[in-house]
Design an enzyme around this catalytic site. Structure first.
Site, PDB file in Angstrom:
ATOM      1  N   ASP A   1      -4.440  -6.466  -7.653  1.00 32.88           N
ATOM      2  CA  ASP A   1      -4.013  -5.511  -8.817  1.00 32.88           C
ATOM      3  C   ASP A   1      -4.422  -6.004 -10.058  1.00 32.88           C
ATOM      4  O   ASP A   1      -4.741  -5.335 -10.938  1.00 32.88           O
ATOM      5  CB  ASP A   1      -2.470  -5.360  -8.755  1.00 32.88           C
ATOM      6  CG  ASP A   1      -2.014  -4.519  -7.444  1.00 32.88           C
ATOM      7  OD1 ASP A   1      -2.903  -3.712  -7.116  1.00 32.88           O
ATOM      8  OD2 ASP A   1      -1.001  -5.047  -7.066  1.00 32.88           O
TER       9      ASP A   1
ATOM     10  N   GLU B   1       4.763  -4.003 -12.267  1.00 38.06           N
ATOM     11  CA  GLU B   1       4.337  -3.813 -10.669  1.00 38.06           C
ATOM     12  C   GLU B   1       4.925  -4.882 -10.022  1.00 38.06           C
ATOM     13  O   GLU B   1       4.730  -5.936 -10.168  1.00 38.06           O
ATOM     14  CB  GLU B   1       3.174  -3.545 -10.536  1.00 38.06           C
ATOM     15  CG  GLU B   1       2.868  -2.873  -8.992  1.00 38.06           C
ATOM     16  CD  GLU B   1       1.383  -2.865  -8.820  1.00 38.06           C
ATOM     17  OE1 GLU B   1       1.243  -2.586  -7.516  1.00 38.06           O
ATOM     18  OE2 GLU B   1       0.450  -2.913  -9.496  1.00 38.06           O
TER      19      GLU B   1
ATOM     20  N   ASP C   1       0.728  -1.138   0.018  1.00 35.54           N
ATOM     21  CA  ASP C   1      -0.051  -0.056   0.047  1.00 35.54           C
ATOM     22  C   ASP C   1       0.830   1.269  -0.146  1.00 35.54           C
ATOM     23  O   ASP C   1       0.364   2.475   0.463  1.00 35.54           O
ATOM     24  CB  ASP C   1      -0.986  -0.096   1.273  1.00 35.54           C
ATOM     25  CG  ASP C   1      -1.945  -1.075   1.143  1.00 35.54           C
ATOM     26  OD1 ASP C   1      -2.378  -1.381  -0.169  1.00 35.54           O
ATOM     27  OD2 ASP C   1      -2.550  -1.792   2.217  1.00 35.54           O
ATOM     28  N   ALA C   2       2.014   1.271  -0.461  1.00 33.50           N
ATOM     29  CA  ALA C   2       2.849   2.178  -0.643  1.00 33.50           C
ATOM     30  C   ALA C   2       2.376   3.289  -1.617  1.00 33.50           C
ATOM     31  O   ALA C   2       2.628   4.490  -1.552  1.00 33.50           O
ATOM     32  CB  ALA C   2       4.369   2.072  -0.798  1.00 33.50           C
ATOM     33  N   GLY C   3       1.539   2.620  -2.879  1.00 36.75           N
ATOM     34  CA  GLY C   3       1.255   3.546  -4.048  1.00 36.75           C
ATOM     35  C   GLY C   3       1.855   3.034  -5.237  1.00 36.75           C
ATOM     36  O   GLY C   3       1.650   3.688  -6.170  1.00 36.75           O
TER      37      GLY C   3
ATOM     38  N   THR D   1       0.496   0.759  -7.014  1.00 35.44           N
ATOM     39  CA  THR D   1      -0.726   0.627  -7.911  1.00 35.44           C
ATOM     40  C   THR D   1      -1.252   1.867  -8.617  1.00 35.44           C
ATOM     41  O   THR D   1      -1.360   1.905  -9.776  1.00 35.44           O
ATOM     42  CB  THR D   1      -1.780   0.037  -7.452  1.00 35.44           C
ATOM     43  OG1 THR D   1      -1.431  -1.372  -6.952  1.00 35.44           O
ATOM     44  CG2 THR D   1      -3.086  -0.368  -8.387  1.00 35.44           C
ATOM     45  N   VAL D   2      -0.971   3.024  -7.719  1.00 38.31           N
ATOM     46  CA  VAL D   2      -1.474   4.238  -7.967  1.00 38.31           C
ATOM     47  C   VAL D   2      -0.503   4.814  -9.131  1.00 38.31           C
ATOM     48  O   VAL D   2      -0.855   5.433 -10.343  1.00 38.31           O
ATOM     49  CB  VAL D   2      -1.477   5.146  -6.743  1.00 38.31           C
ATOM     50  CG1 VAL D   2      -1.965   6.772  -7.156  1.00 38.31           C
ATOM     51  CG2 VAL D   2      -2.527   4.752  -5.873  1.00 38.31           C
TER      52      VAL D   2
ATOM     53  N   PRO E   1      -0.590  13.193  -5.927  1.00 39.30           N
ATOM     54  CA  PRO E   1      -1.529  13.907  -4.738  1.00 39.30           C
ATOM     55  C   PRO E   1      -2.280  12.683  -4.603  1.00 39.30           C
ATOM     56  O   PRO E   1      -2.361  11.845  -5.239  1.00 39.30           O
ATOM     57  CB  PRO E   1      -2.302  14.906  -5.941  1.00 39.30           C
ATOM     58  CG  PRO E   1      -2.182  14.433  -7.429  1.00 39.30           C
ATOM     59  CD  PRO E   1      -0.872  13.766  -7.487  1.00 39.30           C
TER      60      PRO E   1
ATOM     61  N   LYS F   1       2.234  -7.663 -13.557  1.00 37.86           N
ATOM     62  CA  LYS F   1       2.315  -7.788 -12.133  1.00 37.86           C
ATOM     63  C   LYS F   1       3.253  -8.864 -11.912  1.00 37.86           C
ATOM     64  O   LYS F   1       2.911 -10.149 -12.237  1.00 37.86           O
ATOM     65  CB  LYS F   1       0.836  -8.222 -11.611  1.00 37.86           C
ATOM     66  CG  LYS F   1       0.690  -8.132 -10.062  1.00 37.86           C
ATOM     67  CD  LYS F   1       1.154  -7.021  -9.110  1.00 37.86           C
ATOM     68  CE  LYS F   1       1.173  -7.359  -7.903  1.00 37.86           C
ATOM     69  NZ  LYS F   1       1.328  -5.976  -7.012  1.00 37.86           N
TER      70      LYS F   1
END
Length: 235
Positions: free
Chosen positions: A47, A108, A12-14, A16-17, A200, A39
């Protein structure tokens, strides 16, 4: 290879974002160029299903995620629970195939750079062995500086080619809060690795327009090495 390994400091660091933002930007501005997403390995649901819903990818589920285990655990534990071996050669073969068939491939990772893929190899080890260039996603929160320093040290220790850091706002922060929790100048000074931008906080991580806009604010020349970044819509 024509690829980028998107790694993180932890779950959950980011990752995927950032992957979604780069993919959304690519599909919006380079519609005549092909993009692949891989992935590296997935345990549990996440994901693979998200990218399938969000993006118009010309890929089969096996090409997107060639190695999957049901239990949301560390891969060696999840594999042992199912009585299976971790066949990284399947992932390597899928990556080679995508790199040959696509203009660029976003890879990823899972967990952090130190997360195990097998009982012998971590994400950083695979990044080194497969000669992948990488970016480290660091979530903006208390402890971000130490996480960045520790993971850059791990990358250097293993020989993983880390090209930069992207900071990801896991919450809606003000500019002052970002500067206090994850000061760019201090992180760059301590790691000697460039910060390539700040993502952001997005209330809706499935909004392709907002994802593409977020990606446009990053240093794309370093994130997408070797790619002609002149948007097709500008011609």
């Amino acid at each position: 290879m024509n690829s980028l390994l998107i790694a993180g400091t932890d779950t959950d660091a980011g990752k995927t974002v950032l992957t979604s933002a780069l993919a959304a930007y690519w599909q919006m501005y380079f519609p005549d160029r092909s993009l692949g997403i891989l992935k590296l390995l997935q345990t549990g649901t996440g994901d693979r299903e998200f990218y399938t819903r969000l993006l118009a990818l010309d890929q089969s589920p096996q090409e997107l995620n060639p190695l999957h285990f049901d239990a949301p655990l560390a891969p060696p534990i999840a594999a042992e629970r199912e009585g299976r071996h971790i066949e990284l050669e399947k992932v390597w073969t899928a990556l080679q195939s995508l790199c040959k068939g696509k203009d660029f491939v976003l890879v990823e990772a899972l967990g952090g750079l130190g997360s195990p893929l097998t009982r012998e190899l971590t994400v950083a080890d695979i990044g080194r062995d497969w000669r992948l260039k990488g970016v480290l996603v660091v979530p903006v929160r208390l402890g971000a500086i130490g996480q960045a320093v520790a993971h850059v040290a791990l990358a250097r220790h293993t020989g993983f080619d880390l090209k930069g850091i992207v900071l990801n706002c896991v919450k809606a922060y003000s500019e002052q809060e970002i500067a206090e929790l994850a000061p760019v100048d201090l992180i760059q000074s301590l790691t000697q690795i460039p910060v390539l931008g700040i993502l952001p906080h997005l209330d809706d991580p499935t909004d392709l327009t907002k994802l593409a806009r977020a990606a446009s604010e990053l240093d794309l020349e370093r994130l997408l090495p070797g790619v002609n970044l002149v948007p097709q819509t500008s011609k």
